[in-house]
Design a protein around this motif. Sequence first.
Motif, mmCIF file in Angstrom:
data_model
loop_
_atom_site.group_PDB
_atom_site.id
_atom_site.type_symbol
_atom_site.label_atom_id
_atom_site.label_comp_id
_atom_site.label_asym_id
_atom_site.label_seq_id
_atom_site.Cartn_x
_atom_site.Cartn_y
_atom_site.Cartn_z
ATOM 1 N N GLY A 197 -4.215 1.664 -2.732
ATOM 2 C CA GLY A 197 -3.013 1.586 -1.879
ATOM 3 C C GLY A 197 -3.347 2.036 -0.440
ATOM 4 N N GLY A 203 0.829 -1.161 -0.011
ATOM 5 C CA GLY A 203 0.005 -0.204 0.128
ATOM 6 C C GLY A 203 0.861 1.330 -0.058
ATOM 7 N N GLU A 257 3.623 1.507 -1.288
ATOM 8 C CA GLU A 257 4.133 1.817 -2.899
ATOM 9 C C GLU A 257 3.065 2.214 -3.774
ATOM 10 N N LEU A 258 2.116 1.812 -3.519
ATOM 11 C CA LEU A 258 0.743 2.048 -4.408
ATOM 12 C C LEU A 258 0.079 3.407 -4.079
ATOM 13 N N GLY A 259 -0.099 3.675 -2.646
ATOM 14 C CA GLY A 259 -0.778 4.761 -2.235
ATOM 15 C C GLY A 259 0.021 5.865 -1.823
ATOM 16 N N PHE A 279 -5.005 -0.808 1.127
ATOM 17 C CA PHE A 279 -4.069 -1.633 1.625
ATOM 18 C C PHE A 279 -3.290 -1.160 2.984
#
Lengths: 241, 253
Positions: free
Chosen positions: B46, A58, A60-62, B49
Amino acid sequence: MLKQITKPLLDSCRDLLPIVVVIAFFQLLILRQPLPNLMELLVGMLFVVLGLTLFIRGLELGLFPIGESMAYDFARKGNLFWLLAFAFALGFGTTVAEPALIAVSAEAATVAAEADMIINTDESRSGYAFGLRLTVALAVGFAIVIGVLRILKGWPIQYLIIGGYIGVVLMTMIAPQEIIGIAYDSGGVTTSTITVPLVTALGVGLASSIRGRNPMVDGFGLIAFASLTPIIFVMGYGLVY
Amino acid sequence: MMHINAWIEVLLSTLRDVFPIAAIILGFQLFVLRRKPKNLAKILIGFGFVIAGLAMFLLGLEQALFPLGKLMAEQLTAPAFLLADSSMTEQQLVWYSYLWVYLFALCIGFSTTIAEPALIAVAIKANEVSAGAVSVWGLRIAVAIGVAFGIALGTFRIVTGTPLHYYIIAGYVLVIIQTAFAPRNIVALAYDSGGVTTSTVTVPLVTALGLGLATHVPGRSPIMDGFGLIAFASLFPIIAVMAYAQLGNYLRR
């Protein structure tokens, strides 16, 4: 595909292995007691591993992308006031509701009451604790503002930090004895697991989008300010309260 | 089915922690920047997560590790354990009666720091920004050694009852001296590493250790002497990370 799932999981297992070894070693060999509720322990560990893996993904994504994209947008917009307002809001807003800080301020109020700095009633204690929380949150807001200004102007970090250290030492000399331990600890509790990646991405993003700044030299350091100013502010609070 | 309820509770409290951050980001995106960030869907996933992951992480820690670790901290500092193999009384305990406590502090400081998610985040970022010059594991191990040493010294301070600020001021002097000699591009990262070490995993266990010690050591009171371990854990990583960079430079020469 399978490797994309197993590798992060194995990484998380490796991150947690040291704690498991330490606890098992002390429990079995030093305290010489069996591990209680082995089943519950294993389920808990499974949760920890899965949770850590999700969190890193998360991140790295968000968290990293949003921190960086906001830094670029603010740099492009070029409005100093709004950037500093954002910096202050981020520091203040993420700190004022921080559970670790709420716990520490309540403890600090108990210490203050025992030391006869305030009257020992529930009301005066919770007033003291709330004031302390606001003080620390203000300190962190102020810290991020100074830190962002430093990145924009390219001031060398060491002079500011050393200046802060001198502030801590001077305050230690005049602040009431009882507050010193709490003040020193308050620097460590302010930076939560979600704030740190966000603030780091913001600093690095700003430093990379401004010409003449090096992200390694100028991008880091926001967290450092956020752990230093609360020490000074809390001792100041102890002085004036 | 106690797990489900506990999970929901932890999830709610994580949401409460994330809420102010999300509100600030959203407010500034909508009203100040007025731009839709690229890959919005990915960013939202993200965030999902991060929230779910952190909630699971905390729940697992609270169910499995924290109770055991806290109990352990209490047992190791209790006179019953310290006096088990000797004919001494509680009043005869000296600073070296607590050797197991220092060792426990050292190990728990190191191992909880390795698992600290915020430190992993900063290490990933530093590795990326330095184009690989700062290695993820190198930084994490340097910080963990700093925390381990800091917490061990902090327990020694509680046992001996020496004033906290002498240690902190001496640490500051060391940081200032190192800053003069350390490679310029590690300085800001080193200062940051002090603040990131003490969050989710380290604080609860270390606090339990400090309170256990301050309660059991004769002449100490938990409210006056229990503080200070976090301060040590935030100071010594700065020294350790600069030392790591200095050592790296020295070896490359």
